[in-house]
Motif scaffolding. Structure first.
Motif, short mmCIF file in Angstrom:
data_model
loop_
_atom_site.label_atom_id
_atom_site.label_comp_id
_atom_site.label_asym_id
_atom_site.label_seq_id
_atom_site.Cartn_x
_atom_site.Cartn_y
_atom_site.Cartn_z
N ASP A 97 -1.75 7.84 3.32
CA ASP A 97 -2.25 6.79 4.20
C ASP A 97 -1.98 7.04 5.67
OD1 ASP A 97 -3.40 4.09 4.43
OD2 ASP A 97 -1.43 3.52 5.16
N ALA A 98 -0.74 7.50 5.95
CA ALA A 98 -0.33 7.47 7.36
C ALA A 98 0.89 8.36 7.51
CB ALA A 98 -0.03 6.02 7.74
N GLY A 142 3.37 0.01 2.30
CA GLY A 142 2.79 -1.13 3.03
C GLY A 142 2.21 -2.14 2.04
N PRO A 143 2.12 -3.42 2.41
CA PRO A 143 1.60 -4.41 1.45
C PRO A 143 0.07 -4.40 1.33
CG PRO A 143 2.40 -5.49 3.47
CD PRO A 143 2.72 -4.03 3.60
N TYR A 144 -0.64 -4.31 2.46
CA TYR A 144 -2.09 -4.45 2.46
C TYR A 144 -2.53 -5.68 1.66
CZ TYR A 144 -2.66 0.02 4.83
OH TYR A 144 -2.62 1.03 5.76
N TYR A 158 -3.17 3.83 -0.73
CA TYR A 158 -3.55 2.43 -0.84
C TYR A 158 -5.07 2.34 -0.91
CZ TYR A 158 1.06 2.48 1.39
OH TYR A 158 2.37 2.74 1.71
N TRP A 171 -7.39 4.63 11.13
CA TRP A 171 -7.44 4.66 12.60
C TRP A 171 -8.14 5.92 13.11
CZ3 TRP A 171 -1.55 3.23 13.24
CH2 TRP A 171 -1.35 1.91 12.77
N GLU A 215 2.54 5.00 14.79
CA GLU A 215 2.16 5.66 13.54
C GLU A 215 0.71 6.17 13.69
OE1 GLU A 215 3.43 3.54 10.10
OE2 GLU A 215 2.90 5.20 8.76
N TRP A 219 -9.48 -3.52 7.87
CA TRP A 219 -9.27 -3.46 6.42
C TRP A 219 -9.16 -4.85 5.81
CZ3 TRP A 219 -5.00 -5.72 4.38
CH2 TRP A 219 -3.86 -5.86 5.17
N GLN A 220 -8.70 -5.82 6.58
CA GLN A 220 -8.56 -7.18 6.04
C GLN A 220 -9.90 -7.91 6.00
OE1 GLN A 220 -7.03 -5.97 8.74
NE2 GLN A 220 -5.00 -6.84 9.05
N ASP A 278 3.63 7.58 6.19
CA ASP A 278 4.30 7.43 4.88
C ASP A 278 3.48 8.14 3.81
OD1 ASP A 278 2.26 5.46 5.16
OD2 ASP A 278 3.06 4.40 3.42
N TRP A 324 -0.92 -4.85 15.90
CA TRP A 324 -0.52 -3.57 15.26
C TRP A 324 -1.76 -2.66 15.19
CZ3 TRP A 324 4.09 -3.59 11.65
CH2 TRP A 324 4.33 -2.32 11.12
O1 9MR Z 1 -2.57 -1.18 9.62
C1 9MR Z 1 -1.66 -2.08 9.00
C2 9MR Z 1 -1.52 -3.30 9.87
O2 9MR Z 1 -2.75 -3.99 9.91
C3 9MR Z 1 -0.42 -4.20 9.32
O3 9MR Z 1 -0.21 -5.25 10.24
C4 9MR Z 1 0.86 -3.40 9.13
C5 9MR Z 1 2.00 -4.23 8.55
O4 9MR Z 1 1.75 -4.61 7.24
O5 9MR Z 1 0.62 -2.31 8.27
C6 9MR Z 1 -0.33 -1.41 8.78
O6 9MR Z 1 -0.51 -0.41 7.84
C7 9MR Z 1 0.57 0.44 7.53
C8 9MR Z 1 0.79 0.36 6.03
O7 9MR Z 1 1.29 -0.91 5.70
C9 9MR Z 1 1.70 1.46 5.51
N1 9MR Z 1 1.25 2.75 5.92
C10 9MR Z 1 1.15 2.86 7.37
C11 9MR Z 1 0.16 1.85 7.92
C12 9MR Z 1 -0.01 2.01 9.42
O8 9MR Z 1 1.09 1.55 10.14
#
Ligand code: 9MR
Length: 790
Positions: free
Chosen positions: A374-375, A538-540, A381, A772, A767, A591-592, A377, A650
């Protein structure tokens, strides 16, 4: 996510008479204990001295805003604490204290900056200028921040009405980096006859091993440009940070020192998002290609940049190469790695057999190998894979139908292992993720057959650095969710039409997976991934999936023409709409909130809708672009984005980039130049025309992103690990200040566009991520076409 570094430091000064005392102070740290309150009139002892004389900056300055150009803002603190009386303010460019009573202790009147990142075995030069209305004493001091604070060095300095420079050399002689601070006390027994005025300027905590352009306090160029450059025939705007209220002369100088063109700046006053007063410089009159141009205003200069038609040729491929580098489950090898330093073993080979997480409602294992990390990490996801795949495929689809550069993404164009398989390389790269996304689908015979697992990751965060092939933490499948399932349905349907005629068997496999996912989501419309599942990944989380449903129905309708999908799509509240607020900020694509993805597809891909409906979708894209353009014109830096109440979200850079995508599409649809220019403005901001004077893209520009939060490109944390490859976009300024590094760097209270630090530990501002980089791929491709006038 990493445990904070322990601080242990000792400073000696070459000139200190207390060297022996310091060296003898065992306990691992050295230095003398922080004194408690002292009686009025008493001046605390010092461990060092300072010399009065001339001292220029040596190397990079660790102190930010050392000349108070930006006022007494964070990370400076200037305080007059009771019982002391008086005030502090910046007057004529100096920090001045008006003291009517010095109070009891030296620290009752102080100026301080924290943190100071001291490195072991380095010698620093400490310097400042000072003068006072009458003789008085100052007590500069270096100590640790964390409680109990330990003094590492101090001196007592006599100042008088003569403005003088004071300096000394400090050596950090053992241990590690420290969370130190620098402070000057001037209250209590130090204070001379009151009322007293004491002024400071030009503080330096110089690290001779850094360049003048490095170090936390490196002076940024006041003339800010797109550090990559500008296309010959397109508009050219730079921003000049200045408090001057009148128009000033500027000139554009070539690499031989000759003036190319000149003019007057346009003073604009305060740009609130940037937190500074600015002028704009329009140098569009310069149209001849040239390298190493510099804009000059008085003694201030921009970073060098080019005027050329070919500036984005490399970035459009480098931004895509990021996806190869992020591949899981296969070795990253030469020649595709581009440089041996990026070669690594196959990441997470154990992903071929991943079990459901404990107590998550299933007990099977799945082969969920492959795909992109994903990133920074190592989580994978589905929802973020979804928007990333869509963006790359939509760029492909746009270029096929509305662009002029589709051949640039054909077979052999990208440096990837599939480069000679007779299939377009962009599709090959995206297929690597699609295959993974389909593996996340629950097999037939299971309770939730057809649904997609939301994500997979370990149960706790791994440290930095961790190479993906060396990570042995167990990883688990998190439960299926409706959002993930509809993401799968949408992108698998989108892929089915784009792979048709390229690889019909794969296209059919995608479509079958998409239809199965859509049907499963209809049966399970409310399986929501929790927003608080953030340990180890991350939760997503998302509890509104009406937009995912719309998007999936659109993609399935466009690909199949089936009436059921059309019905679901036209009945949706999102039908033909493009939001201008999504993902917690001004955006159409997040994404949301994926409704905009659906409507954009209706605009891009030929489909059977009535003309009037298509026209509505096109109008929605254009009016969203108009909103972003209006927002851009309200900012001094011309950013097609607006903060929410002064706050940036973010990943704010991805909002800017995605708004640029919508602007570019509005140009494709209308051919109105203002939209093309708005798309370029997104790139201008991301590549350096911003108040951090930062190119947020690795490897591009004079001051590129260097230390992204990433577990493998972790050179900053451990020099056995590589620096990042070029072409990768930082998430950028985030007013949330959500990580300890951003907090300790003193970002609190920052202006929206300055809530940023280029540090590997700052996962909330620095990150990088697959969703992105995708709009950067789009924008770089668009800019390449339009720079060449295609
Ligand atoms: O892009 C995501 C952002 O919209 C959220 O606010 C944030 C916190 O939950 O998480 C970002 O996504 C991260 C993901 O949870 C874990 N992998 C890295 C992503 C980029 O920071």
């Amino acid at each position: 996510m990493n445990p904070p570094r322990r601080s242990l430091v000792r400073i000696v000064t070459w000139s200190t008479p207390f060297l022996a005392l310091l060296a003898g102070c065992g306990g691992g740290g050295g230095g003398v204990a922080t004194p408690g309150a002292v009686a009025p009139g008493v001046v605390e002892a010092a461990t060092g001295t300072m010399t009065k004389g001339a001292a220029a900056q040596k190397g990079g300055n660790l102190l930010k805003n050392a000349d108070f150009e930006d006022g007494v803002v964070s990370p400076w603190t200037a305080a007059v604490n009771p019982p002391a009386k008086g005030s502090a303010a910046v007057v004529d460019g100096e920090l001045c204290f008006d003291v009517t009573s010095g109070g009891k202790n030296g620290y009752d009147v102080l100026v301080r900056q924290r943190p100071l990142e001291l490195r072991r075995h380095r010698s620093y030069q400490l310097r400042f200028t000072a003068h006072a209305s009458a003789p008085t004493k100052l007590r500069p001091r270096v100590s640790t921040v964390s409680s109990p604070s330990r003094e590492l060095w101090s001196a007592v300095v006599d100042v008088d009405t003569q403005k003088s420079t004071y300096f000394t050399t400090l050596k950090v002689d053992d241990a590690m980096e420290a969370d130190a601070e620098f402070v000057v006390h001037l209250g209590g027994g130090l204070t001379g006859t009151t009322p007293l005025k004491v002024c400071f300027d030009d503080f330096g905590f110089d690290d001779p091993e850094l360049k003048a352009t490095e170090g936390a306090g490196a002076a940024l160029p006041k003339v800010r440009v797109n550090q990559l450059g500008y296309a010959p025939k397109l508009p050219k705007l730079a921003v000049y940070k200045s408090k001057d209220k009148v128009a000033l002369d500027w000139k554009l100088v070539d690499s031989a020192g000759a003036t190319v063109t000149s003019g007057k700046t346009k003073p604009l006053g305060e740009d609130k998002e940037a937190g500074e007063l600015i002028h704009q410089i329009d140098f569009s009159a310069a149209t001849t290609p040239a390298k190493g141009l510099v804009l000059v205003v008085g003694t201030d200069k921009s970073d060098p940049f080019d005027i050329d038609t070919t500036l984005y040729e490399r970035l459009k491929y480098d931004s895509l190469a990021f996806y190869y580098q992020q591949r899981s489950g296969m070795p990253i090898e030469m020649p595709y790695a581009a440089d041996p330093k990026w070669v690594r073993g196959a990441g997470h080979p154990g992903d071929t057999k991943i079990a459901c997480a404990p107590n998550s409602g299933c007990s099977y294992t799945l082969d969920v190998s492959g795909g992109w990390y994903d990133a920074g990490d190592h989580g994978k996801y589905v929802v973020n894979g979804g928007i990333s795949v869509w963006t790359l495929l939509a760029w492909y689809e746009r270029t096929k139908h509305l662009g002029s550069s589709i051949a640039d993404y054909g077979d052999g164009k990208l440096n990837i292992p599939e480069g000679k398989n007779q299939k377009p390389d962009l599709l090959d790269e995206v297929r690597y993720e699609l295959e993974f996304l389909m593996k996340m689908q629950v097999p037939e015979g299971q309770k939730l057959a057809g649904m997609a697992h939301h994500k997979l990751h370990q149960l706790k965060w791994t440290g930095i650095p961790t190479a993906p092939d060396k990570d042995n933490e167990p990883r688990y499948l998190k439960p299926p969710s409706t959002a993930a399932t509809l993401n799968l349905a949408a992108v698998a349907a989108q892929a089915a039409r784009l792979f048709k005629g390229v690889d019909d068997a794969f296209a059919a496999k995608c479509l079958a997976s998409a239809e199965r996912a859509y049907a499963a989501a209809e049966k399970n419309p409310k399986l929501f991934a929790p927003g608080d599942d953030k340990e180890g990944g991350g939760p997503y989380g998302d509890i509104d999936v009406t937009d995912e449903k719309y998007w999936a129905a659109v993609e399935l309708y466009v690909t199949t023409g089936k009436a059921d999908y059309q019905k679901a799509m036209t009945a949706s509240p999102h039908y033909l709409k493009v939001p201008v607020s999504a993902g917690g900020g001004m955006s159409s694509l997040a994404w949301q909130n994926v409704a905009g993805l659906g409507t954009v597809t209706l605009v891009l891909a030929p489909n059977g809708l009535p003309k009037a409906d298509i026209e509505k979708a096109r109008t929605a894209v254009v009016s969203a672009a108009t909103r972003f353009q209006d927002a851009s014109l309200k900012t001094g830096y011309r950013v097609p984005f607006a903060s929410s109440g002064g706050r940036y979200p973010w990943g704010s850079n991805s909002f800017v980039a995605n708004n640029g995508v919508i602007l570019s599409l509005a140009y494709d649809l209308t051919k109105k130049e203002q939209f093309r220019d708005g798309a370029f403005d997104a790139l201008n901001y991301l590549l350096g025309r911003n108040p951090m004077a930062k190119s947020y893209v690795t490897g591009y520009g004079e001051r590129p992103l260097q230390n992204p939060h990433h577990r493998f490109w972790a050179h900053q944390a451990n020099d056995q690990f590589p620096v990042p490859p070029p072409g990768i976009l930082s998430g950028g300024p985030n007013s949330g200040i959500d990580d300890p590094k951003a907090k300790s760097a003193g970002l609190g209270g920052c202006a929206a566009q300055k809530c940023y630090i280029d540090d590997i530990e700052s996962w909330s501002t620095n990150e990088i991520a697959i969703n992105w980089n995708a709009p950067l791929v789009w924008l770089a491709g668009f800019a390449d076409e339009k720079s060449k006038g295609k």
